[in-house]
Design an enzyme around this catalytic site. Structure first.
Site, mmCIF file in Angstrom:
data_model
loop_
_atom_site.group_PDB
_atom_site.id
_atom_site.type_symbol
_atom_site.label_atom_id
_atom_site.label_comp_id
_atom_site.label_asym_id
_atom_site.label_seq_id
_atom_site.Cartn_x
_atom_site.Cartn_y
_atom_site.Cartn_z
ATOM 1 N N LYS A 141 -4.355 -29.433 13.224
ATOM 2 C CA LYS A 141 -3.560 -30.337 12.374
ATOM 3 C C LYS A 141 -2.156 -29.775 12.171
ATOM 4 O O LYS A 141 -1.169 -30.508 12.182
ATOM 5 C CB LYS A 141 -4.274 -30.538 11.024
ATOM 6 C CG LYS A 141 -5.577 -31.326 11.154
ATOM 7 C CD LYS A 141 -6.434 -31.251 9.890
ATOM 8 C CE LYS A 141 -7.793 -31.897 10.128
ATOM 9 N NZ LYS A 141 -8.734 -31.730 9.010
ATOM 10 N N ASP A 175 -6.124 -37.707 3.126
ATOM 11 C CA ASP A 175 -7.462 -37.629 3.704
ATOM 12 C C ASP A 175 -8.362 -38.746 3.156
ATOM 13 O O ASP A 175 -9.463 -38.951 3.647
ATOM 14 C CB ASP A 175 -8.083 -36.262 3.383
ATOM 15 C CG ASP A 175 -8.578 -35.548 4.626
ATOM 16 O OD1 ASP A 175 -8.352 -36.065 5.738
ATOM 17 O OD2 ASP A 175 -9.202 -34.477 4.475
ATOM 18 N N GLN A 223 -9.581 -28.723 3.304
ATOM 19 C CA GLN A 223 -10.484 -28.706 4.459
ATOM 20 C C GLN A 223 -11.929 -28.480 3.997
ATOM 21 O O GLN A 223 -12.224 -27.546 3.252
ATOM 22 C CB GLN A 223 -10.050 -27.594 5.427
ATOM 23 C CG GLN A 223 -10.842 -27.553 6.711
ATOM 24 C CD GLN A 223 -10.672 -28.801 7.576
ATOM 25 O OE1 GLN A 223 -9.570 -29.311 7.742
ATOM 26 N NE2 GLN A 223 -11.770 -29.299 8.121
#
Ligand code: NAP
Length: 290
Positions: free
Chosen positions: A54, A121, A98
């Protein structure tokens, strides 16, 4: 192979090039460089690989990309303080934490803390709720990538029978909502481990999406001839290679179009994270999102 290959890698390159142009224009016209931060706790090797991917993709697109790496023993309170500080950080437009987090940490509480305006996200319950009432803010990256793949492949979902196998909050459930929104107008069946006669349900699908995490679960006899098959699964085969949830070689002889693994949904997931960060940067400054 008779099915048309839906090439996620090629589409991801195209979309990332367009995002890079949009980022450059935003900088030139408004002096804004969209900023994405990834928070990673502990030493999970897969998480490090994902965050690294990413990061590289963000930099290549001209985003400001930052990583906050916290030790495995980080307390819930300290992690929440980090997220609060990032919520207040003007240079940051998108925050991702994450997953998975170490067992002692409550991921749901952390996701709830992320400012909705920076929830790229799309795992904050507020963001999920906005999608559920048909007024989405951010679309979670993997289902968003699936929508882009379908559109790029020219697959008409309006009025079609879509079967999604897997009902996770990350993939299957939000995708089912996105596809049933007014304007997309698919008829969606959301299947899971308790679905009776999964093969029969799957055979109804004009578009079949597998998001399960079981290698080669979807076999050729489960696919209607000519159907579009999207494979979200990423599983390790016995030899360590990456395989999807679909028995690719056999299904490609029955389907009309199919995504490969790797090179299908995966590259689009990262791409849509960049897209969401760009949209966050624009909307936080009162600019139209796309
Ligand atoms: P998850 O949270 O484990 O959910 C799996 C879903 O599959 C659950 O709804 C489960 O049903 C269902 N399921 C499990 N076994 C089944 C079976 N035999 N028959 C029918 N349904 C079954 O997984 P996830 O996070 O959604 O991820 C799914 C897969 O996608 C994984 O391989 C993951 O690595 C991959 N993935 C890829 C990307 C990408 O960018 N390519 C992104 C995210 C995830 P129940 O709800 O009844 O338990």
């Amino acid at each position: 192979m008779t099915a048309r290959l839906i090439d996620g890698k090629a589409l991801a390159q195209q979309v990332r090039a367009r995002i890079a142009e949009d980022v450059a224009r935003l900088r030139a016209e408004h002096g804004v460089q969209p900023g994405l931060v990834a928070v990673i706790v502990g030493e999970d090797p897969a998480s490090k690989v994902y965050v690294g991917m990413k990061h590289r993709a963000s930099e290549a697109a001209g985003l400001h990309s930052r990583q906050v790496v916290l030790p495995e023993a980080t307390s819930q309170e300290d992690l929440e303080d980090v997220v609060r500080a990032l919520n207040d950080d003007e240079a940051i437009d998108g925050i991702l934490v994450q997953l998975p987090l170490p067992d002692h940490l409550d991921a749901r509480r952390v996701q709830e803390l992320i400012a909705p305006a920076k929830d790229v996200d799309a795992l904050n319950p507020y963001t999920a709720g906005r999608l559920a009432i048909g007024d989405p803010t951010f679309l979670s990256c993997t289902p968003y990538g699936v929508l882009e793949l379908l559109e790029h492949a020219g697959v008409e979902v309006a009025g079609s029978e879509v079967v999604i196998v897997g009902r996770s909050n990350l993939v299957g459930r939000p995708l089912s909502v996105m596809l049933t929104l007014k304007g997309r107008d698919a008829t969606v069946t959301l299947a899971h481990s308790r679905t009776r006669d999964l093969a029969e349900v799957c055979r109804r699908a004009d578009v079949l999406v597998a998001a399960v995490g079981v290698r080669r679960l979807v076999t050729a006899d489960m696919v209607k001839p000519g159907a579009t098959v999207i494979d979200v699964g990423t599983n390790r085969d016995d030899d360590g290679s990456l395989v999807g949830d679909v028995d690719f070689d056999a299904v490609a002889e029955v389907a009309g179009a199919i995504t490969p693994v790797p090179g299908g949904v995966g590259p689009m997931t990262v791409t849509m994270l960049l897209q969401n960060t760009l949209e966050a940067a624009r909307s936080r400054r009162g600019l139209p999102r796309r």
